[in-house]
Write a protein that holds these residues in place. Structure first.
Motif, PDB file in Angstrom:
ATOM      1  N   MET A   1     -31.849 -23.353  55.961  1.00 49.33           N
ATOM      2  CA  MET A   1     -30.961 -22.728  56.929  1.00 49.33           C
ATOM      3  C   MET A   1     -29.517 -23.165  56.708  1.00 49.33           C
ATOM      4  SD  MET A   1     -33.256 -22.787  60.404  1.00 49.33           S
ATOM      5  CE  MET A   1     -32.151 -21.656  61.208  1.00 49.33           C
ATOM      6  N   LEU A   2     -29.165 -23.467  55.455  1.00 44.90           N
ATOM      7  CA  LEU A   2     -27.809 -23.939  55.166  1.00 44.90           C
ATOM      8  C   LEU A   2     -26.747 -22.892  55.469  1.00 44.90           C
ATOM      9  CD1 LEU A   2     -28.448 -25.909  51.867  1.00 44.90           C
ATOM     10  CD2 LEU A   2     -28.029 -26.821  54.154  1.00 44.90           C
ATOM     11  N   GLY A   3     -27.006 -21.633  55.177  1.00 44.52           N
ATOM     12  CA  GLY A   3     -26.010 -20.592  55.390  1.00 44.52           C
ATOM     13  C   GLY A   3     -26.296 -19.731  56.598  1.00 44.52           C
ATOM     14  N   ALA A   7     -25.409 -20.684  66.454  1.00 41.36           N
ATOM     15  CA  ALA A   7     -25.678 -20.245  67.826  1.00 41.36           C
ATOM     16  C   ALA A   7     -24.879 -21.099  68.798  1.00 41.36           C
ATOM     17  CB  ALA A   7     -27.162 -20.362  68.129  1.00 41.36           C
ATOM     18  N   ASN A   8     -24.366 -20.466  69.857  1.00 43.06           N
ATOM     19  CA  ASN A   8     -23.574 -21.179  70.862  1.00 43.06           C
ATOM     20  C   ASN A   8     -24.428 -21.889  71.897  1.00 43.06           C
ATOM     21  OD1 ASN A   8     -21.162 -20.344  69.719  1.00 43.06           O
ATOM     22  ND2 ASN A   8     -21.130 -18.459  70.912  1.00 43.06           N
ATOM     23  N   THR A   9     -25.642 -21.412  72.118  1.00 47.82           N
ATOM     24  CA  THR A   9     -26.541 -22.002  73.105  1.00 47.82           C
ATOM     25  C   THR A   9     -27.914 -22.218  72.467  1.00 47.82           C
ATOM     26  OG1 THR A   9     -27.209 -19.823  73.909  1.00 47.82           O
ATOM     27  CG2 THR A   9     -25.379 -20.901  75.060  1.00 47.82           C
ATOM     28  N   VAL A  70     -37.176 -21.175  68.083  1.00 53.93           N
ATOM     29  CA  VAL A  70     -37.049 -22.511  67.478  1.00 53.93           C
ATOM     30  C   VAL A  70     -35.940 -22.486  66.434  1.00 53.93           C
ATOM     31  CG1 VAL A  70     -38.221 -24.255  66.093  1.00 53.93           C
ATOM     32  CG2 VAL A  70     -39.435 -23.160  67.961  1.00 53.93           C
ATOM     33  N   ASP A  71     -35.867 -21.402  65.662  1.00 55.86           N
ATOM     34  CA  ASP A  71     -34.782 -21.268  64.687  1.00 55.86           C
ATOM     35  C   ASP A  71     -33.424 -21.223  65.375  1.00 55.86           C
ATOM     36  OD1 ASP A  71     -36.596 -21.285  62.625  1.00 55.86           O
ATOM     37  OD2 ASP A  71     -36.620 -19.101  62.376  1.00 55.86           O
ATOM     38  N   ARG A  72     -33.364 -20.608  66.553  1.00 58.12           N
ATOM     39  CA  ARG A  72     -32.107 -20.572  67.305  1.00 58.12           C
ATOM     40  C   ARG A  72     -31.694 -21.984  67.718  1.00 58.12           C
ATOM     41  NH1 ARG A  72     -29.306 -16.720  70.740  1.00 58.12           N
ATOM     42  NH2 ARG A  72     -28.045 -17.894  72.229  1.00 58.12           N
ATOM     43  N   ILE A  73     -32.663 -22.805  68.117  1.00 58.04           N
ATOM     44  CA  ILE A  73     -32.359 -24.198  68.468  1.00 58.04           C
ATOM     45  C   ILE A  73     -31.789 -24.929  67.262  1.00 58.04           C
ATOM     46  CG2 ILE A  73     -33.357 -26.394  69.211  1.00 58.04           C
ATOM     47  CD1 ILE A  73     -35.415 -24.728  70.818  1.00 58.04           C
ATOM     48  N   LEU A  74     -32.369 -24.695  66.090  1.00 60.54           N
ATOM     49  CA  LEU A  74     -31.852 -25.319  64.868  1.00 60.54           C
ATOM     50  C   LEU A  74     -30.441 -24.842  64.562  1.00 60.54           C
ATOM     51  CD1 LEU A  74     -35.024 -25.177  62.599  1.00 60.54           C
ATOM     52  CD2 LEU A  74     -34.024 -27.194  63.692  1.00 60.54           C
ATOM     53  N   ARG A  75     -30.175 -23.548  64.754  1.00 60.17           N
ATOM     54  CA  ARG A  75     -28.822 -23.023  64.511  1.00 60.17           C
ATOM     55  C   ARG A  75     -27.827 -23.621  65.508  1.00 60.17           C
ATOM     56  NH1 ARG A  75     -31.181 -17.916  65.010  1.00 60.17           N
ATOM     57  NH2 ARG A  75     -29.474 -17.304  66.378  1.00 60.17           N
ATOM     58  N   TYR A  76     -28.275 -23.843  66.754  1.00 60.14           N
ATOM     59  CA  TYR A  76     -27.421 -24.487  67.753  1.00 60.14           C
ATOM     60  C   TYR A  76     -27.118 -25.932  67.348  1.00 60.14           C
ATOM     61  CZ  TYR A  76     -26.119 -26.932  72.013  1.00 60.14           C
ATOM     62  OH  TYR A  76     -25.467 -27.733  72.923  1.00 60.14           O
ATOM     63  N   LEU A  77     -28.142 -26.653  66.900  1.00 65.28           N
ATOM     64  CA  LEU A  77     -27.936 -28.041  66.482  1.00 65.28           C
ATOM     65  C   LEU A  77     -26.978 -28.123  65.295  1.00 65.28           C
ATOM     66  CD1 LEU A  77     -31.567 -29.400  66.814  1.00 65.28           C
ATOM     67  CD2 LEU A  77     -29.590 -30.030  68.212  1.00 65.28           C
TER      68      LEU A  77
END
Length: 155
Positions: A1-3, A7-9, A70-77
């Motif tokens: 998920m490097l690129g 996500a803002n939230t 779960v991917d959204r949480i990773l993008r937020y982090l």
């Protein structure tokens, strides 16, 4: 998920995640491993605690929509790498608690969600977000149950 797109939230507002047998399943072992690691991380990142409590409800039968959250949480982090708990030394040891409840929040069983936060000397020391065991008949009843959990923690 490097690129990935950031996500803002950690989770969408008014999300409608539920257990649906018609949804496309995802790799259960991979989902459980990833969510387990994020649960461990949530001990120092209270900003993802609620999102983790939502996605961990579907560990037994995860679908693609659950994996996307779960991917959204990773993008937020990834977009917020420096956040976390910062404890500072203060002269006072005042204990302050906040509680909240969302009435009939779960669309699968209509249970409410209670949450509380406890601060000592201005530092966040405990927090919890949990689905209530019973279905509340009103928002006032859900708030009362949430306050009872928060007061027990304060005591």
């Amino acid at each position: 998920m490097l690129g990935c797109k950031l996500a803002n939230t950690p989770i969408e507002m008014n999300h409608k995640l539920c257990e649906d047998m018609n949804q496309e399943p995802t790799n259960k072992e991979q989902y459980q491993r990833l969510v387990g690691r994020l649960i461990y991380l949530a001990h120092t990142r209270p900003d993802i605690a609620y999102a983790m409590s939502v996605v961990s409800q579907f560990m037994h039968l995860p679908s693609v929509s659950h994996k996307n959250e779960v991917d959204r949480i990773l993008r937020y982090l990834k977009s917020n790498p420096g956040k976390g708990l910062m404890l500072s030394k203060n002269g006072d040891l005042e204990v302050v608690g906040y509680t909240n409840a969302n009435w009939a929040d779960s669309i699968t069983d209509r249970c409410s969600t209670s949450s509380y936060f406890t601060f000592v000397g201005g530092n966040l020391v405990t927090w919890r977000s949990k689905k209530q065991n019973v279905v509340s008949r009103s928002s006032a009843e859900a708030e009362y149950r949430g306050m009872a959990h928060g007061v027990c923690e304060l005591l």
